[in-house]
Design an enzyme around this catalytic site. Structure first.
Site, PDB file in Angstrom:
ATOM      1  N   ASP A  31      -1.090   6.050  -7.138  1.00  0.00           N
ATOM      2  CA  ASP A  31      -1.040   5.082  -6.046  1.00  0.00           C
ATOM      3  C   ASP A  31      -0.272   5.691  -4.874  1.00  0.00           C
ATOM      4  OD1 ASP A  31      -1.283   1.678  -5.976  1.00  0.00           O
ATOM      5  OD2 ASP A  31      -0.098   2.669  -4.426  1.00  0.00           O
ATOM      6  N   ILE A  32      -0.784   5.445  -3.670  1.00  0.00           N
ATOM      7  CA  ILE A  32      -0.176   6.028  -2.468  1.00  0.00           C
ATOM      8  C   ILE A  32       1.192   5.404  -2.168  1.00  0.00           C
ATOM      9  CG2 ILE A  32      -1.112   4.462  -0.699  1.00  0.00           C
ATOM     10  CD1 ILE A  32      -2.002   7.008   0.836  1.00  0.00           C
ATOM     11  N   ASN A  88      -5.090  -7.207 -10.150  1.00  0.00           N
ATOM     12  CA  ASN A  88      -4.950  -8.344  -9.242  1.00  0.00           C
ATOM     13  C   ASN A  88      -6.325  -8.870  -8.837  1.00  0.00           C
ATOM     14  OD1 ASN A  88      -2.140  -8.000  -9.214  1.00  0.00           O
ATOM     15  ND2 ASN A  88      -2.295  -6.442  -7.609  1.00  0.00           N
ATOM     16  N   VAL A  97      -7.535  -4.237  -2.175  1.00  0.00           N
ATOM     17  CA  VAL A  97      -8.706  -3.350  -2.175  1.00  0.00           C
ATOM     18  C   VAL A  97      -9.736  -3.967  -3.109  1.00  0.00           C
ATOM     19  CG1 VAL A  97      -9.595  -1.040  -2.648  1.00  0.00           C
ATOM     20  CG2 VAL A  97      -7.280  -1.301  -1.721  1.00  0.00           C
ATOM     21  N   HIS A 101      -9.344  -2.343 -10.019  1.00  0.00           N
ATOM     22  CA  HIS A 101      -8.505  -1.214 -10.434  1.00  0.00           C
ATOM     23  C   HIS A 101      -7.399  -1.732 -11.327  1.00  0.00           C
ATOM     24  CE1 HIS A 101      -7.387  -2.844  -6.500  1.00  0.00           C
ATOM     25  NE2 HIS A 101      -6.128  -2.697  -6.878  1.00  0.00           N
ATOM     26  N   HIS A 103      -3.745  -1.240 -12.282  1.00  0.00           N
ATOM     27  CA  HIS A 103      -2.482  -0.591 -11.935  1.00  0.00           C
ATOM     28  C   HIS A 103      -1.821  -0.228 -13.269  1.00  0.00           C
ATOM     29  CE1 HIS A 103      -1.999  -1.933  -7.656  1.00  0.00           C
ATOM     30  NE2 HIS A 103      -2.781  -2.909  -8.047  1.00  0.00           N
TER      31      HIS A 103
HETATM   32  P1  5GP Z   1      -4.162  -4.203  -4.923  1.00  0.00           P
HETATM   33  O1  5GP Z   1      -3.189  -4.737  -3.894  1.00  0.00           O
HETATM   34  O2  5GP Z   1      -5.584  -4.362  -4.432  1.00  0.00           O
HETATM   35  O3  5GP Z   1      -3.967  -4.721  -6.289  1.00  0.00           O
HETATM   36  O4  5GP Z   1      -3.840  -2.662  -5.027  1.00  0.00           O
HETATM   37  C1  5GP Z   1      -4.332  -1.716  -4.141  1.00  0.00           C
HETATM   38  C2  5GP Z   1      -3.490  -0.475  -4.314  1.00  0.00           C
HETATM   39  O5  5GP Z   1      -4.161   0.604  -3.713  1.00  0.00           O
HETATM   40  C3  5GP Z   1      -2.106  -0.577  -3.653  1.00  0.00           C
HETATM   41  O6  5GP Z   1      -1.107  -0.408  -4.641  1.00  0.00           O
HETATM   42  C4  5GP Z   1      -2.123   0.544  -2.630  1.00  0.00           C
HETATM   43  O7  5GP Z   1      -0.881   1.205  -2.513  1.00  0.00           O
HETATM   44  C5  5GP Z   1      -3.219   1.469  -3.137  1.00  0.00           C
HETATM   45  N1  5GP Z   1      -3.917   2.203  -2.107  1.00  0.00           N
HETATM   46  C6  5GP Z   1      -4.451   1.688  -0.965  1.00  0.00           C
HETATM   47  N2  5GP Z   1      -5.037   2.648  -0.248  1.00  0.00           N
HETATM   48  C7  5GP Z   1      -4.866   3.805  -0.952  1.00  0.00           C
HETATM   49  C8  5GP Z   1      -5.270   5.157  -0.702  1.00  0.00           C
HETATM   50  O8  5GP Z   1      -5.902   5.503   0.296  1.00  0.00           O
HETATM   51  N3  5GP Z   1      -4.921   6.078  -1.642  1.00  0.00           N
HETATM   52  C9  5GP Z   1      -4.233   5.736  -2.773  1.00  0.00           C
HETATM   53  N4  5GP Z   1      -3.948   6.712  -3.622  1.00  0.00           N
HETATM   54  N5  5GP Z   1      -3.847   4.473  -3.036  1.00  0.00           N
HETATM   55  C10 5GP Z   1      -4.161   3.519  -2.128  1.00  0.00           C
END
Ligand code: 5GP
Length: 123
Positions: A31-32, A88, A97, A101, A103
């Protein structure tokens, strides 16, 4: 379902990511914006937007995410101590996103419960 997300660009290697696992159906990358010492996202290569879109036809792709999570936990040495996997869904779940996915969070004990301000009675 045609809208793509940033994760399609990672799958297609159009933008960089620290990929730690890849097979025919599944990809895992760091994760970024890590929220734990080990924070990896495990995704199906075929886009499923949210958990609400999981069905009998694509359930195997979701199952694969857990198979990969279990492999990574053993490989990185935290299977025994334990870890958290979270998926989520939509706004209240904190999804940003729209490509499902897992986590994977590990490397320290996780807090519980995850919500801060209890606004409603439990059912
Ligand atoms: P969500 O909030 O949808 O459950 O998680 C999305 C995750 O994707 C977040 O933890 C966010 O940091 C990660 N994320 C968003 N954009 C990128 C990206 O371009 N690269 C990587 N490696 N992670 C990303």
């Amino acid at each position: 379902m045609t809208d793509s997300t940033i994760f399609d660009k990672i799958i297609n290697k159009e933008i960089p990511a620290e990929i730690i696992y890849e097979d025919e159906h599944t990809l895992a990358f760091k994760d970024i914006n890590p929220q734990a010492p080990f924070h990896v996202l495990v995704i199906p290569k075929q886009r499923i937007a949210t958990i609400n879109d999981v069905n009998e036809d694509n359930a195997h792709l979701v199952g694969n995410l857990y198979v990969v999570a279990a492999k990574l936990a053993k490989q990185h040495g935290f299977a025994e101590d334990g870890y958290r996997v979270v998926m989520n869904c939509n706004e209240h779940g904190g999804q940003t996103v729209y490509h499902i996915h897992l986590h994977m969070l590990a490397g320290q004990a996780m807090g519980w419960p995850p919500y801060q301000n209890k606004k409603k009675e439990l059912f």
